[in-house]
Design a protein around this motif. Structure first.
Motif, PDB file in Angstrom:
ATOM      1  N   ASN A 281       8.152  43.529  49.231  1.00 42.51           N
ATOM      2  CA  ASN A 281       6.698  43.540  49.243  1.00 42.51           C
ATOM      3  C   ASN A 281       6.191  44.978  49.343  1.00 42.51           C
ATOM      4  O   ASN A 281       6.975  45.919  49.484  1.00 42.51           O
ATOM      5  CB  ASN A 281       6.199  42.715  50.434  1.00 42.51           C
ATOM      6  CG  ASN A 281       6.726  41.303  50.404  1.00 42.51           C
ATOM      7  OD1 ASN A 281       6.170  40.432  49.763  1.00 42.51           O
ATOM      8  ND2 ASN A 281       7.832  41.049  51.119  1.00 42.51           N
ATOM      9  N   ARG A 282       4.874  45.140  49.307  1.00 44.87           N
ATOM     10  CA  ARG A 282       4.298  46.487  49.352  1.00 44.87           C
ATOM     11  C   ARG A 282       2.991  46.454  50.132  1.00 44.87           C
ATOM     12  O   ARG A 282       2.306  45.427  50.184  1.00 44.87           O
ATOM     13  CB  ARG A 282       4.090  47.043  47.943  1.00 44.87           C
ATOM     14  CG  ARG A 282       3.180  46.211  47.078  1.00 44.87           C
ATOM     15  CD  ARG A 282       3.281  46.586  45.592  1.00 44.87           C
ATOM     16  NE  ARG A 282       2.325  45.834  44.798  1.00 44.87           N
ATOM     17  CZ  ARG A 282       2.536  44.595  44.350  1.00 44.87           C
ATOM     18  NH1 ARG A 282       3.659  43.968  44.655  1.00 44.87           N
ATOM     19  NH2 ARG A 282       1.626  43.992  43.617  1.00 44.87           N
ATOM     20  N   SER A 283       2.665  47.607  50.711  1.00 46.98           N
ATOM     21  CA  SER A 283       1.464  47.720  51.542  1.00 46.98           C
ATOM     22  C   SER A 283       0.815  49.078  51.342  1.00 46.98           C
ATOM     23  O   SER A 283       1.501  50.065  51.025  1.00 46.98           O
ATOM     24  CB  SER A 283       1.816  47.579  53.030  1.00 46.98           C
ATOM     25  OG  SER A 283       2.489  46.383  53.295  1.00 46.98           O
ATOM     26  N   LEU A 284      -0.500  49.125  51.543  1.00 44.67           N
ATOM     27  CA  LEU A 284      -1.187  50.394  51.696  1.00 44.67           C
ATOM     28  C   LEU A 284      -0.928  50.915  53.109  1.00 44.67           C
ATOM     29  O   LEU A 284      -0.810  50.124  54.049  1.00 44.67           O
ATOM     30  CB  LEU A 284      -2.689  50.236  51.469  1.00 44.67           C
ATOM     31  CG  LEU A 284      -3.170  50.075  50.031  1.00 44.67           C
ATOM     32  CD1 LEU A 284      -4.681  49.823  50.010  1.00 44.67           C
ATOM     33  CD2 LEU A 284      -2.824  51.296  49.200  1.00 44.67           C
ATOM     34  N   LEU A 285      -0.875  52.218  53.245  1.00 40.78           N
ATOM     35  CA  LEU A 285      -0.511  52.813  54.528  1.00 40.78           C
ATOM     36  C   LEU A 285      -1.538  53.865  54.936  1.00 40.78           C
ATOM     37  O   LEU A 285      -1.843  54.782  54.171  1.00 40.78           O
ATOM     38  CB  LEU A 285       0.877  53.451  54.416  1.00 40.78           C
ATOM     39  CG  LEU A 285       1.427  54.188  55.636  1.00 40.78           C
ATOM     40  CD1 LEU A 285       1.706  53.202  56.760  1.00 40.78           C
ATOM     41  CD2 LEU A 285       2.695  54.943  55.273  1.00 40.78           C
ATOM     42  N   LEU A 286      -2.087  53.726  56.139  1.00 40.52           N
ATOM     43  CA  LEU A 286      -2.981  54.718  56.729  1.00 40.52           C
ATOM     44  C   LEU A 286      -2.544  54.952  58.169  1.00 40.52           C
ATOM     45  O   LEU A 286      -2.158  54.008  58.870  1.00 40.52           O
ATOM     46  CB  LEU A 286      -4.435  54.238  56.710  1.00 40.52           C
ATOM     47  CG  LEU A 286      -5.105  54.071  55.353  1.00 40.52           C
ATOM     48  CD1 LEU A 286      -6.465  53.396  55.519  1.00 40.52           C
ATOM     49  CD2 LEU A 286      -5.270  55.411  54.656  1.00 40.52           C
ATOM     50  N   GLY A 287      -2.589  56.204  58.602  1.00 37.66           N
ATOM     51  CA  GLY A 287      -2.168  56.461  59.975  1.00 37.66           C
ATOM     52  C   GLY A 287      -2.594  57.833  60.462  1.00 37.66           C
ATOM     53  O   GLY A 287      -3.134  58.655  59.713  1.00 37.66           O
ATOM     54  N   GLY A 288      -2.342  58.058  61.715  1.00 36.95           N
ATOM     55  CA  GLY A 288      -2.660  59.344  62.317  1.00 36.95           C
ATOM     56  C   GLY A 288      -2.169  59.375  63.746  1.00 36.95           C
ATOM     57  O   GLY A 288      -1.668  58.386  64.289  1.00 36.95           O
TER      58      GLY A 288
END
Length: 379
Positions: A281-288
């Motif tokens: 599967n695949r996902s969008l990734l945001l972080g900090g």
């Protein structure tokens, strides 16, 4: 016998005395050498301030070889780099500055506190790690997102999606393009879980489904970070490839009969439903997060959001048992799986070990260097 005993005691006393004398000599020698090198560094600075530059390299040579502490070596090479610049010896100045960076990879020359010729020289070098590995561990919650609601009833039922705790652990590596920008990837093992409660089945019944999943997540991202100070915030964005390794469900049906006292609960062992799920599967990734500097290393806190992009359910097998026949869970538990995607929010804490690599830059844009110096000077 008594003579041997007295002789043995004398030998022990003599040996102890010799050890004490040798230890004292070593301590005195070390103290003398340390004190002498402190005085040498002080004298070298006095010579520099007095304009007597030629004798400074030979004055500090011995202490640089085996006497200076790490902090004193930084001060010594800082002084030598300036000395060689004044003596018009650019090769020796560059060599001294490179050794300064090896002693203190995070040294940064600025016009506010350093001579302008040293600032210009510093622009020819970098100590930015080419690769920066990190390790992390933490907890997560998964957010169940319905794509299509499958139901055993001819009418809508009430549903409540509940969060459940999970955990993750793993590591990664950043490839640093410059002091602020990097491209990174990693490998995380994650345990994720969620709970779905449906009520109003057959008007009065209540169904609970708890699904537990294990994943390997491979994030791919671009990161921007601050490179100055004790606290260094950062942020990143990208994609993640997610391999769903195992998936198990726990099913429970509470049959509320209109007759008081006739409640019946149907439950059984956990069932493997990995065959009903999409493996890759695949996902969008945001972080900090933020780095906190400890010596030459860092500890950090990281918050990450992964938004699932695809349906996790294998549509062809959603109504089947593992042997391919029609699932008896539909009749026994009144359960049929929705089509859904899964989002995940995680909080991790970790450790960063920068692999510092002090080196001379192969190509230096001197015009850009002068512009950077001018900008810093104007500030």
């Amino acid at each position: 016998m008594i003579f041997r005993l007295i002789k043995g005691k004398k030998f022990t006393i003599v040996r102890s005395a010799i050890v004490a004398i040798v230890f004292s000599l070593i301590t005195l020698t070390s103290y003398s050498q340390e004190t002498g090198c402190v005085q040498t560094l002080t004298l070298a600075n006095e010579e520099f301030n007095a304009g007597r530059f030629f004798g400074i390299p030979s004055l500090m040579k011995e202490c640089l070889e085996r006497g200076f502490t790490e902090e004193q070596r930084v001060q010594a090479y800082y002084l030598l780099a300036q000395t060689y610049l004044i003596l018009d010896d650019p090769i020796a100045a560059e060599d001294s500055y490179l050794k300064l960076l090896k002693a203190d990879p995070e040294f940064v020359a600025t016009p506010e506190k350093d001579p302008i010729d040293l600032v210009y020289l510093s622009k020819k070098f970098t100590a930015t790690p080419i690769f920066t590995p990190h390790f992390m561990v933490g907890g997560n919650v998964s957010i169940y997102r319905i794509i299509h609601n499958n139901n055993t009833e001819p009418y809508p039922v009430d549903r409540n999606n509940k969060l459940r705790p999970g955990f993750q652990m793993g590591g990664g590596i950043d490839w640093n393009i410059n002091d602020n920008l990097s491209v990174g990837s990693g490998l995380m093992f994650a345990f994720k879980s969620f709970k779905i409660v449906k009520s109003g089945i057959s008007l009065d019944d209540r169904q609970e489904t708890i699904e537990r999943q294990s994943w390997f997540d491979v994030p791919l991202y671009v990161k921007y970070r601050d490179n100055i100070g004790k606290l260094r915030p950062y942020a990143y964005a990208g994609l993640s490839l997610n391999a769903l390794i195992t998936s198990n469900v726990e099913l429970r049906l509470e049959n509320f009969s209109p007759t008081p006292g006739n409640q019946v609960t149907t439950e059984g062992p956990n069932k493997k439903v990995g065959y009903k799920r999409i493996f890759l599967n695949r996902s969008l990734l945001l972080g900090g997060g933020v780095y906190y500097k400890v010596g030459r290393n860092f500890i950090f806190g990281d918050i990450r959001y992964m938004a699932g992009l695809n349906n996790l359910v294998n549509v062809k097998k959603n109504f089947q048992d593992e042997d391919g026949v029609f699932s008896n869970d539909i009749a026994r538990y009144r359960s049929v799986g929705d089509y859904y995607r899964l989002d995940n929010v995680s909080l991790s804490f970790g450790f960063v070990k920068p692999l510092y690599n002090p080196r001379k830059i192969k190509r230096v844009n001197t015009k850009k260097v002068m512009r950077d110096i001018s900008k810093e000077d104007n500030k």
